[in-house]
Design an enzyme around this catalytic site. Structure first.
Site, short mmCIF file in Angstrom:
data_model
loop_
_atom_site.label_atom_id
_atom_site.label_comp_id
_atom_site.label_asym_id
_atom_site.label_seq_id
_atom_site.Cartn_x
_atom_site.Cartn_y
_atom_site.Cartn_z
N HIS A 263 0.59 -1.16 -0.08
CA HIS A 263 0.04 0.23 -0.02
C HIS A 263 0.87 1.34 0.05
CE1 HIS A 263 -3.50 -2.35 0.17
NE2 HIS A 263 -3.20 -3.00 1.47
N ASP A 314 -4.96 -8.24 -3.54
CA ASP A 314 -5.06 -8.09 -2.23
C ASP A 314 -6.42 -8.50 -1.55
OD1 ASP A 314 -4.89 -7.06 0.69
OD2 ASP A 314 -5.01 -5.04 0.10
ZN LIG Z 1 -3.46 -6.91 2.65
#
Ligand SMILES: [Zn+2]
Length: 428
Positions: A263, A314
């Site tokens: 991220h 994800d």
């Molecule tokens: Zn994750």
């Protein structure tokens, strides 16, 4: 030896026409553009296999269940915890098998699984304390996809906070206990189809004082960590440590060229400098970051600073490597009001984690139709902008066909399997 004849293939210098690719013992033995048509004909464009650099397989059970109450990342996490609490090694394996089959059908030839659901209800270890990890290894083998299994260290429920009941399933008592649990598990790493690596769940879940234990355990191997996905995490970290999450990881010895920060959405200038100076790479997860309302990360700033970028699905809100690659560029356009921050070659590099169909490389290849309603009339160079998972026709991993003419060769009816597993998990 297998000879593939590709109408187009994306070589290190870009798309080329009429490319013969010879495959021997699972590896590419020769690449010849402008070759006469012979062997297995692959219409469309053949690309290096997509690399899914960040996955939580079981999150797939949350897709398409909009809840009016899930208005933030944190309420979404409550839903995710409810699913996590219901899984056991058998259901984890069955669900992950179907999810990995979905990934293969979308063109992913490898997945890096950030695995933190280790123990039974209440945190009681299974008879084999790595039963859940073995379930993922079996799932990847059944689905024909390469697996990097990141066994994730998880110790605390938040900064200095006790674990919630469901978090006990994720947790080991201390990073030392986490490393001890892995002692018998390391043999799953065959150096080829399955690699074992480590992850720090986040600075919320592992105290700074225990980070060096994980860094030392994983030395020379892959080490991933969730980093600054949410502003609230940064604020809580600053309040607790007086440092940003990136600085905490730096102090704990976690940053470095084998490390991937996942991220990295909300960074300070100092954070960015630390990531670049240490050689840490960043995994963006554009479809998840938009789904969870995380924000738009500094992708081009990271790239300009020399930080390598890769991409992951994800939360499985979307399993489509084209959409992740496009998302990396489209988020930049929205954030900065300019186009073409990343070239098609740079997007492909991120989506494949730098793989290229070169002599000696594993024969991990994906073929994409250029005659669908989405891709008809487009240039081969524009395949990532125009195409999608539904346009993937054939997928080869290590010289073996995993998908042929849009059909998974190892898993029967993946959609039915997904429906059955997810329905069972969500039953009241
Ligand atoms: Zn994750």
């Amino acid at each position: 030896m297998t000879v593939l004849w590709c109408e187009h293939a994306w070589l290190p210098d870009g798309p080329a026409d009429a490319v013969a690719i010879e495959v021997t013992d699972g590896r590419i033995a020769a690449v010849r553009p402008g070759a006469p048509r012979a062997g297995t004909v692959l219409p469309g464009i053949t690309l290096p296999g997509f690399a899914n650099a960040h996955s939580h397989a079981f999150h797939r059970a949350l897709r398409g269940h909009p809840s009016p109450d899930a208005r933030s990342f944190w309420t979404w996490r409550d839903d995710m915890y409810r699913i996590a609490d219901r899984l056991d090694p058998d259901s984890y394996r069955r669900l992950a098998t179907a999810v990995y089959a979905e990934m293969a059908l979308a063109g992913y030839t490898s997945v890096t699984e950030f695995h933190y659901l280790h123990h039974g209800p209440g945190g009681a270890p299974y008879d084999d304390p790595n039963a859940m990890g073995h379930a993922l290894v079996d799932a990847a083998a059944a689905a024909g996809i390469r697996l990097t299994l990141l066994d994730t260290c998880y110790v605390t429920g938040g900064f200095g906070e006790a674990l919630s009941p469901v978090q006990r399933r994720f947790a080991d008592a201390h990073a030392d206990a986490w490393a001890e649990r892995l002692d018998p598990f390391v043999k799953v790493d065959d150096g080829d189809r399955v690699r074992l690596g480590a992850a720090v769940h986040s600075v919320r879940a592992v105290p700074e004082s225990e980070l060096p234990i994980i860094a030392e355990w994983s030395a020379g191997g892959p080490l991933h960590v969730h980093l600054s996905e949410q502003r609230a995490e940064n604020e809580a970290c600053l309040a607790f440590y007086g440092r940003t999450p990136t600085a905490v990881l730096d102090y704990g010895g976690v940053l470095g060229p084998d490390t991937v920060a996942v991220h990295a959405t909300h960074l300070t200038g100092d954070d960015l400098t630390r990531l670049a100076a240490s050689g840490t790479r960043v995994c963006l997860c554009p479809t998840t970051e938009r789904d969870l309302g995380d924000g738009i990360g500094p992708a081009s700033e990271l790239h300009d600073a020399g930080v390598g970028l890769c991409l992951g699905s994800d939360s499985q809100a979307v399993v489509d490597p084209f959409e992740e690659a496009r998302g990396m560029e489209m988020h930049e356009r929205l954030a900065h009001g300019v186009r073409q921050r990343f070239s098609p070659a740079q997007l492909l590099h991120a989506a494949t984690d730098g793989a290229a169909p070169a002599v000696g490389a594993p024969a991990d290849l994906v073929t994409v139709a250029l005659d669908s309603v989405r891709t008809a009339g487009t240039a081969p160079l524009g395949v990532l902008h125009a195409g999608g998972a539904a346009d993937v026709t054939d997928v080869m991993v290590g010289g073996r066909w995993v998908v042929r003419e849009r059909v998974h060769q190892g898993v029967d009816a993946p959609a039915a399997a997904l429906a059955a597993e997810i329905t069972a998990l969500r039953e009241d």
